[in-house]
Every structure is written in structure tokens, then in C-alpha cells.
Motif scaffolding. Structure first.
Motif, PDB file in Angstrom:
ATOM      1  N   ALA A  22       0.824  -1.208   0.000  1.00 37.01           N
ATOM      2  CA  ALA A  22       0.000   0.000   0.000  1.00 37.01           C
ATOM      3  C   ALA A  22       0.855   1.254   0.000  1.00 37.01           C
ATOM      4  O   ALA A  22       1.917   1.305   0.614  1.00 37.01           O
ATOM      5  CB  ALA A  22      -0.924   0.001   1.217  1.00 37.01           C
ATOM      6  N   GLY A  23       0.339   2.279  -0.650  1.00 42.95           N
ATOM      7  CA  GLY A  23       0.972   3.586  -0.666  1.00 42.95           C
ATOM      8  C   GLY A  23       0.155   4.561   0.154  1.00 42.95           C
ATOM      9  O   GLY A  23       0.016   4.426   1.363  1.00 42.95           O
ATOM     10  N   GLN A  24      -0.459   5.511  -0.499  1.00 45.68           N
ATOM     11  CA  GLN A  24      -1.235   6.563   0.146  1.00 45.68           C
ATOM     12  C   GLN A  24      -2.308   6.043   1.096  1.00 45.68           C
ATOM     13  O   GLN A  24      -2.552   6.666   2.124  1.00 45.68           O
ATOM     14  CB  GLN A  24      -1.835   7.474  -0.930  1.00 45.68           C
ATOM     15  CG  GLN A  24      -2.576   8.675  -0.418  1.00 45.68           C
ATOM     16  CD  GLN A  24      -4.063   8.462  -0.335  1.00 45.68           C
ATOM     17  OE1 GLN A  24      -4.603   7.567  -0.966  1.00 45.68           O
ATOM     18  NE2 GLN A  24      -4.720   9.271   0.453  1.00 45.68           N
ATOM     19  N   PRO A  25      -2.937   4.916   0.860  1.00 41.88           N
ATOM     20  CA  PRO A  25      -3.967   4.445   1.794  1.00 41.88           C
ATOM     21  C   PRO A  25      -3.472   4.204   3.217  1.00 41.88           C
ATOM     22  O   PRO A  25      -4.274   4.067   4.135  1.00 41.88           O
ATOM     23  CB  PRO A  25      -4.472   3.154   1.158  1.00 41.88           C
ATOM     24  CG  PRO A  25      -4.230   3.337  -0.303  1.00 41.88           C
ATOM     25  CD  PRO A  25      -2.924   4.101  -0.362  1.00 41.88           C
ATOM     26  N   LEU A  26      -2.174   4.151   3.446  1.00 43.72           N
ATOM     27  CA  LEU A  26      -1.666   3.913   4.795  1.00 43.72           C
ATOM     28  C   LEU A  26      -2.154   4.985   5.770  1.00 43.72           C
ATOM     29  O   LEU A  26      -2.651   4.679   6.846  1.00 43.72           O
ATOM     30  CB  LEU A  26      -0.132   3.872   4.790  1.00 43.72           C
ATOM     31  CG  LEU A  26       0.497   2.691   4.064  1.00 43.72           C
ATOM     32  CD1 LEU A  26       1.998   2.914   3.925  1.00 43.72           C
ATOM     33  CD2 LEU A  26       0.196   1.395   4.786  1.00 43.72           C
ATOM     34  N   ALA A  27      -2.000   6.248   5.418  1.00 47.73           N
ATOM     35  CA  ALA A  27      -2.452   7.338   6.295  1.00 47.73           C
ATOM     36  C   ALA A  27      -3.972   7.399   6.326  1.00 47.73           C
ATOM     37  O   ALA A  27      -4.561   7.672   7.375  1.00 47.73           O
ATOM     38  CB  ALA A  27      -1.865   8.665   5.849  1.00 47.73           C
ATOM     39  N   ASN A  28      -4.598   7.137   5.206  1.00 45.44           N
ATOM     40  CA  ASN A  28      -6.064   7.140   5.170  1.00 45.44           C
ATOM     41  C   ASN A  28      -6.623   6.092   6.128  1.00 45.44           C
ATOM     42  O   ASN A  28      -7.629   6.322   6.792  1.00 45.44           O
ATOM     43  CB  ASN A  28      -6.576   6.867   3.757  1.00 45.44           C
ATOM     44  CG  ASN A  28      -6.286   8.012   2.817  1.00 45.44           C
ATOM     45  OD1 ASN A  28      -5.867   9.089   3.221  1.00 45.44           O
ATOM     46  ND2 ASN A  28      -6.492   7.768   1.537  1.00 45.44           N
ATOM     47  N   ARG A  29      -5.970   4.941   6.192  1.00 47.89           N
ATOM     48  CA  ARG A  29      -6.419   3.873   7.085  1.00 47.89           C
ATOM     49  C   ARG A  29      -6.333   4.335   8.545  1.00 47.89           C
ATOM     50  O   ARG A  29      -7.251   4.082   9.333  1.00 47.89           O
ATOM     51  CB  ARG A  29      -5.578   2.617   6.869  1.00 47.89           C
ATOM     52  CG  ARG A  29      -6.059   1.415   7.661  1.00 47.89           C
ATOM     53  CD  ARG A  29      -5.261   0.155   7.358  1.00 47.89           C
ATOM     54  NE  ARG A  29      -5.209  -0.095   5.931  1.00 47.89           N
ATOM     55  CZ  ARG A  29      -4.081  -0.398   5.265  1.00 47.89           C
ATOM     56  NH1 ARG A  29      -2.937  -0.504   5.891  1.00 47.89           N
ATOM     57  NH2 ARG A  29      -4.109  -0.609   3.966  1.00 47.89           N
ATOM     58  N   LEU A  30      -5.244   5.012   8.913  1.00 47.94           N
ATOM     59  CA  LEU A  30      -5.119   5.525  10.284  1.00 47.94           C
ATOM     60  C   LEU A  30      -6.271   6.476  10.605  1.00 47.94           C
ATOM     61  O   LEU A  30      -6.850   6.411  11.695  1.00 47.94           O
ATOM     62  CB  LEU A  30      -3.788   6.264  10.464  1.00 47.94           C
ATOM     63  CG  LEU A  30      -2.520   5.425  10.425  1.00 47.94           C
ATOM     64  CD1 LEU A  30      -1.293   6.331  10.431  1.00 47.94           C
ATOM     65  CD2 LEU A  30      -2.471   4.440  11.572  1.00 47.94           C
ATOM     66  N   ALA A  31      -6.602   7.349   9.661  1.00 46.16           N
ATOM     67  CA  ALA A  31      -7.696   8.303   9.881  1.00 46.16           C
ATOM     68  C   ALA A  31      -9.026   7.575   9.995  1.00 46.16           C
ATOM     69  O   ALA A  31      -9.817   7.850  10.901  1.00 46.16           O
ATOM     70  CB  ALA A  31      -7.738   9.326   8.751  1.00 46.16           C
ATOM     71  N   ARG A  32      -9.273   6.648   9.091  1.00 42.76           N
ATOM     72  CA  ARG A  32     -10.533   5.898   9.088  1.00 42.76           C
ATOM     73  C   ARG A  32     -10.724   5.105  10.380  1.00 42.76           C
ATOM     74  O   ARG A  32     -11.830   4.973  10.889  1.00 42.76           O
ATOM     75  CB  ARG A  32     -10.566   4.976   7.862  1.00 42.76           C
ATOM     76  CG  ARG A  32     -11.879   4.268   7.635  1.00 42.76           C
ATOM     77  CD  ARG A  32     -11.900   3.444   6.341  1.00 42.76           C
ATOM     78  NE  ARG A  32     -10.803   2.515   6.215  1.00 42.76           N
ATOM     79  CZ  ARG A  32      -9.761   2.647   5.379  1.00 42.76           C
ATOM     80  NH1 ARG A  32      -9.690   3.685   4.569  1.00 42.76           N
ATOM     81  NH2 ARG A  32      -8.810   1.750   5.320  1.00 42.76           N
ATOM     82  N   GLU A  33      -9.639   4.582  10.914  1.00 43.29           N
ATOM     83  CA  GLU A  33      -9.706   3.798  12.148  1.00 43.29           C
ATOM     84  C   GLU A  33      -9.738   4.673  13.401  1.00 43.29           C
ATOM     85  O   GLU A  33      -9.777   4.149  14.511  1.00 43.29           O
ATOM     86  CB  GLU A  33      -8.508   2.838  12.212  1.00 43.29           C
ATOM     87  CG  GLU A  33      -8.558   1.753  11.154  1.00 43.29           C
ATOM     88  CD  GLU A  33      -7.280   0.918  11.095  1.00 43.29           C
ATOM     89  OE1 GLU A  33      -6.283   1.242  11.786  1.00 43.29           O
ATOM     90  OE2 GLU A  33      -7.275  -0.066  10.322  1.00 43.29           O
ATOM     91  N   GLY A  34      -9.694   6.007  13.226  1.00 43.89           N
ATOM     92  CA  GLY A  34      -9.759   6.916  14.365  1.00 43.89           C
ATOM     93  C   GLY A  34      -8.495   6.926  15.212  1.00 43.89           C
ATOM     94  O   GLY A  34      -8.540   7.276  16.389  1.00 43.89           O
TER      95      GLY A  34
END
Length: 147
Positions: A22-34
């Protein structure tokens, strides 16, 4: 793709459940998981907004670019000349590092078969044997996030 152009990708050091790095989704995942603090969330949101305004989303130009049936394993790489985009990466790296998310920087002059290109990026399908996201890359020893 010119042999003198260098391409840069920031990605996870581990494969995701689909077998990709994964690239960019790494930070998105942190945000999505709160998992982000309020300050980190503001930084992440403003960074995503800035990047969204700064360059095209390949999937909006060509909806099939990341289709696994059409372009299996397709991943995005920055062009090394996109310094205005790359200059903002250290803040993203710090965010990921604060959460123990391991990443690496890859540099390549030939990351794979180009399926999309604009002024600042390419989307490529890695060649057989290269693995998802790997292309003909050499780890650069840095951590990061691909957009």
C-alpha cells in the motif's frame, strides 16, 4: 517513459491482504480507524486536500486504471521532477512513523508498463517477477507515503 527520468514511490514494507504494498492508503487507514490525534487529523485532512488540488487523480481520468482485471497490480509513482509534491512527503512520513507504520522509498528509471501518465506521475503495472509496486526499483532507505 524516458530512461533519464527517475520515478519515486513510497509504500508499505509489508503486503496488504490483497498482496499489494500500500501507498497513500496507509495514512487514510489511520484516519478511518480513528487512530489520529486531533492535530494529526487536521494535518492529514489538509494534506489530502492539498494533494487532491495539486494534481490529477488517475482514476478520474481513466476509471479502469486501477481495475485489477485490466491493469493487475497497478500502482502510482511520482516523477522525480515533481519536487513540489515530493517536498511535502516528510510530514506524511512523520505521521506514519508516529504510529509505527513502516514504509520505504523506492526509486526507479523503469518501474513497469505505463498505463497512465501526466506531468507529475505515472501509473504502472509491474512486470512479471517484479511484484506489486516493486517495478525495477531499488529501496532508497527512506520511509514514505505514495499518493
Amino acid at each position: 517513459m524516458s530512461g533519464t527520468t527517475t520515478y519515486v514511490r513510497f509504500q508499505s514494507t509489508e503486503r496488504d491482504p490483497r498482496g499489494h504494498f500500500a501507498g497513500q492508503p496507509l495514512a487514510n487507514r489511520l484516519a478511518r480507524e480513528g487512530r489520529l490525534s486531533e492535530e494529526q487529523h487536521r494535518f492529514w485532512r489538509s494534506g489530502n486536500d492539498w494533494y487532491d488540488a495539486a494534481y490529477p487523480d488517475p482514476s478520474r481520468v481513466d476509471p479502469t486504471v486501477y481495475d485489477p482485471e485490466v491493469n493487475p497490480g497497478a500502482v502510482a509513482w511520482f516523477k522525480g521532477t515533481a519536487t513540489h509534491l515530493l517536498d511535502r512527503i516528510p510530514g506524511c512520513l512523520a505521521l506514519l512513523a508516529a504510529h509505527g507504520v513502516a514504509c520505504e522509498r523506492l526509486d526507479s528509471v523503469d518501474p513497469g508498463r505505463v498505463v497512465y501518465e501526466d506531468e507529475v506521475q505515472v501509473v504502472v503495472v509491474p512486470r512479471p517477477g517484479d511484484g506489486p509496486g516493486a517495478g525495477a526499483a531499488v529501496p532508497g532507505g527512506e520511509s514514505g507515503r505514495a499518493r
